[in-house]
Design a protein around this motif. Sequence first.
Motif, PDB file in Angstrom:
ATOM      1  N   PHE A  42     -19.623   6.009  16.088  1.00  0.00           N
ATOM      2  CA  PHE A  42     -18.792   7.017  16.747  1.00  0.00           C
ATOM      3  C   PHE A  42     -17.332   6.589  16.776  1.00  0.00           C
ATOM      4  O   PHE A  42     -16.440   7.418  16.744  1.00  0.00           O
ATOM      5  CB  PHE A  42     -19.250   7.259  18.180  1.00  0.00           C
ATOM      6  CG  PHE A  42     -20.583   7.935  18.293  1.00  0.00           C
ATOM      7  CD1 PHE A  42     -21.096   8.725  17.278  1.00  0.00           C
ATOM      8  CD2 PHE A  42     -21.340   7.782  19.437  1.00  0.00           C
ATOM      9  CE1 PHE A  42     -22.322   9.352  17.395  1.00  0.00           C
ATOM     10  CE2 PHE A  42     -22.573   8.396  19.566  1.00  0.00           C
ATOM     11  CZ  PHE A  42     -23.054   9.182  18.552  1.00  0.00           C
ATOM     12  N   ILE A  43     -17.079   5.287  16.858  1.00  0.00           N
ATOM     13  CA  ILE A  43     -15.719   4.761  16.995  1.00  0.00           C
ATOM     14  C   ILE A  43     -14.988   4.698  15.659  1.00  0.00           C
ATOM     15  O   ILE A  43     -13.804   4.993  15.577  1.00  0.00           O
ATOM     16  CB  ILE A  43     -15.763   3.343  17.614  1.00  0.00           C
ATOM     17  CG1 ILE A  43     -16.221   3.402  19.050  1.00  0.00           C
ATOM     18  CG2 ILE A  43     -14.438   2.646  17.519  1.00  0.00           C
ATOM     19  CD1 ILE A  43     -15.202   3.941  19.997  1.00  0.00           C
ATOM     20  N   LEU A  44     -15.672   4.265  14.622  1.00  0.00           N
ATOM     21  CA  LEU A  44     -15.001   3.988  13.355  1.00  0.00           C
ATOM     22  C   LEU A  44     -14.769   5.255  12.544  1.00  0.00           C
ATOM     23  O   LEU A  44     -15.717   5.961  12.214  1.00  0.00           O
ATOM     24  CB  LEU A  44     -15.827   2.998  12.521  1.00  0.00           C
ATOM     25  CG  LEU A  44     -15.942   1.599  13.084  1.00  0.00           C
ATOM     26  CD1 LEU A  44     -16.818   0.744  12.194  1.00  0.00           C
ATOM     27  CD2 LEU A  44     -14.576   0.964  13.235  1.00  0.00           C
ATOM     28  N   PRO A  45     -13.511   5.546  12.196  1.00  0.00           N
ATOM     29  CA  PRO A  45     -13.248   6.688  11.321  1.00  0.00           C
ATOM     30  C   PRO A  45     -13.923   6.468   9.970  1.00  0.00           C
ATOM     31  O   PRO A  45     -13.889   5.379   9.421  1.00  0.00           O
ATOM     32  CB  PRO A  45     -11.724   6.676  11.162  1.00  0.00           C
ATOM     33  CG  PRO A  45     -11.204   5.846  12.285  1.00  0.00           C
ATOM     34  CD  PRO A  45     -12.286   4.862  12.607  1.00  0.00           C
ATOM     35  N   GLY A  86     -27.251   1.724  24.569  1.00  0.00           N
ATOM     36  CA  GLY A  86     -26.703   1.061  23.387  1.00  0.00           C
ATOM     37  C   GLY A  86     -25.478   1.780  22.854  1.00  0.00           C
ATOM     38  O   GLY A  86     -24.505   1.139  22.443  1.00  0.00           O
ATOM     39  N   GLY A  87     -25.503   3.116  22.860  1.00  0.00           N
ATOM     40  CA  GLY A  87     -24.354   3.887  22.401  1.00  0.00           C
ATOM     41  C   GLY A  87     -23.114   3.597  23.227  1.00  0.00           C
ATOM     42  O   GLY A  87     -22.024   3.390  22.688  1.00  0.00           O
ATOM     43  N   VAL A  88     -23.284   3.545  24.545  1.00  0.00           N
ATOM     44  CA  VAL A  88     -22.150   3.235  25.427  1.00  0.00           C
ATOM     45  C   VAL A  88     -21.652   1.808  25.173  1.00  0.00           C
ATOM     46  O   VAL A  88     -20.441   1.567  25.073  1.00  0.00           O
ATOM     47  CB  VAL A  88     -22.548   3.428  26.914  1.00  0.00           C
ATOM     48  CG1 VAL A  88     -21.481   2.887  27.841  1.00  0.00           C
ATOM     49  CG2 VAL A  88     -22.805   4.902  27.198  1.00  0.00           C
ATOM     50  N   ILE A  89     -22.572   0.867  25.034  1.00  0.00           N
ATOM     51  CA  ILE A  89     -22.185  -0.520  24.748  1.00  0.00           C
ATOM     52  C   ILE A  89     -21.419  -0.592  23.425  1.00  0.00           C
ATOM     53  O   ILE A  89     -20.375  -1.235  23.328  1.00  0.00           O
ATOM     54  CB  ILE A  89     -23.423  -1.449  24.708  1.00  0.00           C
ATOM     55  CG1 ILE A  89     -24.011  -1.605  26.104  1.00  0.00           C
ATOM     56  CG2 ILE A  89     -23.079  -2.818  24.127  1.00  0.00           C
ATOM     57  CD1 ILE A  89     -25.374  -2.294  26.131  1.00  0.00           C
ATOM     58  N   GLY A  90     -21.933   0.078  22.391  1.00  0.00           N
ATOM     59  CA  GLY A  90     -21.271   0.074  21.088  1.00  0.00           C
ATOM     60  C   GLY A  90     -19.873   0.668  21.150  1.00  0.00           C
ATOM     61  O   GLY A  90     -18.928   0.111  20.584  1.00  0.00           O
ATOM     62  N   PHE A  94     -16.921  -2.122  20.876  1.00  0.00           N
ATOM     63  CA  PHE A  94     -16.255  -2.044  19.583  1.00  0.00           C
ATOM     64  C   PHE A  94     -14.871  -1.418  19.688  1.00  0.00           C
ATOM     65  O   PHE A  94     -14.015  -1.690  18.854  1.00  0.00           O
ATOM     66  CB  PHE A  94     -17.117  -1.316  18.562  1.00  0.00           C
ATOM     67  CG  PHE A  94     -16.903  -1.826  17.178  1.00  0.00           C
ATOM     68  CD1 PHE A  94     -17.367  -3.073  16.811  1.00  0.00           C
ATOM     69  CD2 PHE A  94     -16.212  -1.091  16.241  1.00  0.00           C
ATOM     70  CE1 PHE A  94     -17.152  -3.581  15.543  1.00  0.00           C
ATOM     71  CE2 PHE A  94     -15.990  -1.581  14.971  1.00  0.00           C
ATOM     72  CZ  PHE A  94     -16.469  -2.825  14.613  1.00  0.00           C
ATOM     73  N   SER A  95     -14.626  -0.591  20.713  1.00  0.00           N
ATOM     74  CA  SER A  95     -13.269  -0.068  20.892  1.00  0.00           C
ATOM     75  C   SER A  95     -12.316  -1.197  21.237  1.00  0.00           C
ATOM     76  O   SER A  95     -11.157  -1.182  20.809  1.00  0.00           O
ATOM     77  CB  SER A  95     -13.238   1.022  21.966  1.00  0.00           C
ATOM     78  OG  SER A  95     -13.594   0.497  23.220  1.00  0.00           O
ATOM     79  N   ALA A  99      -9.211  -2.009  18.837  1.00  0.00           N
ATOM     80  CA  ALA A  99      -7.851  -2.040  19.389  1.00  0.00           C
ATOM     81  C   ALA A  99      -7.165  -3.370  19.068  1.00  0.00           C
ATOM     82  O   ALA A  99      -5.993  -3.395  18.665  1.00  0.00           O
ATOM     83  CB  ALA A  99      -7.889  -1.812  20.895  1.00  0.00           C
ATOM     84  N   ALA A 100      -7.866  -4.475  19.228  1.00  0.00           N
ATOM     85  CA  ALA A 100      -7.295  -5.784  18.914  1.00  0.00           C
ATOM     86  C   ALA A 100      -7.025  -5.918  17.416  1.00  0.00           C
ATOM     87  O   ALA A 100      -5.979  -6.432  17.010  1.00  0.00           O
ATOM     88  CB  ALA A 100      -8.230  -6.896  19.386  1.00  0.00           C
ATOM     89  N   ALA A 101      -7.947  -5.435  16.603  1.00  0.00           N
ATOM     90  CA  ALA A 101      -7.781  -5.545  15.153  1.00  0.00           C
ATOM     91  C   ALA A 101      -6.620  -4.690  14.662  1.00  0.00           C
ATOM     92  O   ALA A 101      -5.847  -5.119  13.808  1.00  0.00           O
ATOM     93  CB  ALA A 101      -9.069  -5.133  14.451  1.00  0.00           C
ATOM     94  N   PHE A 102      -6.485  -3.488  15.209  1.00  0.00           N
ATOM     95  CA  PHE A 102      -5.367  -2.639  14.803  1.00  0.00           C
ATOM     96  C   PHE A 102      -4.039  -3.241  15.229  1.00  0.00           C
ATOM     97  O   PHE A 102      -3.032  -3.052  14.556  1.00  0.00           O
ATOM     98  CB  PHE A 102      -5.509  -1.230  15.385  1.00  0.00           C
ATOM     99  CG  PHE A 102      -6.107  -0.251  14.434  1.00  0.00           C
ATOM    100  CD1 PHE A 102      -5.368   0.252  13.392  1.00  0.00           C
ATOM    101  CD2 PHE A 102      -7.419   0.159  14.580  1.00  0.00           C
ATOM    102  CE1 PHE A 102      -5.917   1.163  12.503  1.00  0.00           C
ATOM    103  CE2 PHE A 102      -7.974   1.057  13.704  1.00  0.00           C
ATOM    104  CZ  PHE A 102      -7.226   1.558  12.661  1.00  0.00           C
ATOM    105  N   GLY A 103      -4.029  -3.961  16.327  1.00  0.00           N
ATOM    106  CA  GLY A 103      -2.795  -4.609  16.766  1.00  0.00           C
ATOM    107  C   GLY A 103      -2.340  -5.696  15.815  1.00  0.00           C
ATOM    108  O   GLY A 103      -1.144  -5.906  15.608  1.00  0.00           O
ATOM    109  N   ARG A 104      -3.271  -6.387  15.206  1.00  0.00           N
ATOM    110  CA  ARG A 104      -2.938  -7.522  14.337  1.00  0.00           C
ATOM    111  C   ARG A 104      -2.986  -7.185  12.852  1.00  0.00           C
ATOM    112  O   ARG A 104      -2.184  -7.676  12.069  1.00  0.00           O
ATOM    113  CB  ARG A 104      -3.899  -8.677  14.610  1.00  0.00           C
ATOM    114  CG  ARG A 104      -3.696  -9.292  15.956  1.00  0.00           C
ATOM    115  CD  ARG A 104      -4.481 -10.601  16.069  1.00  0.00           C
ATOM    116  NE  ARG A 104      -4.336 -11.117  17.411  1.00  0.00           N
ATOM    117  CZ  ARG A 104      -5.337 -11.308  18.245  1.00  0.00           C
ATOM    118  NH1 ARG A 104      -6.559 -11.040  17.865  1.00  0.00           N
ATOM    119  NH2 ARG A 104      -5.112 -11.778  19.450  1.00  0.00           N
TER     120      ARG A 104
END
Length: 190
Positions: A42-45, A86-90, A94-95, A99-104
């Motif tokens: 759900f998170i990853l485009p 599990g969906g909520v945890i994912g 993962f958000s 967010a951290a990965a997009f920052g770097r």
Amino acid sequence: MSQTPSPDTTPTPAPASHLDAPESVGAWLVRLLKGIAIGIGFILPGLSGGVLAVIFKIYDPMIKFLANLRQRFWANVRYFIPVGIGGVIGVVLFSIVVAAAFGRYEAAFVTLFIGFVIGTFPSLWRQAGKQGRSVRDYVILGVAAAAIFAIMLVGGQSDLTVQPNLGVWLASGALIGLGVIVPGMSPSNF
């Protein structure tokens, strides 16, 4: 004179569905892990939680449950609780990672997401062509590609901010819900 089968030759009926099978901790944890993967989708485009639900064989039971909520409601709720958790945890965990990965590493992750989208084209092409293709199909493909390209050009040159209000939130929720239910549509793209 009627014959009745002896007790030792009567076959034991098999469970009618996924809901009738005895529940084990392992099965619960497997559904939890599947839910985490679906939440990440759900998170990853470019990834679709719906496609992952199909792959993990959760999609059909989910659609059957949603199509008829009254039928075996509590059994379905018990079955889908670990998937929902599990969906909520994912989504949440993962958000944080995204967010951290997009920052770097923004350029690398944008390229990765574009790769996810492009990587789905061969399977979509095969699936769409199972019944053959006509000239009309290629014309529709060309017109749709040109329209999407034009929308992307116009959208990139203009500021498309939307003022938050109740209608926008409801429409956004409806589109995200549609992206969850329809395999291949990524809710994060909405």
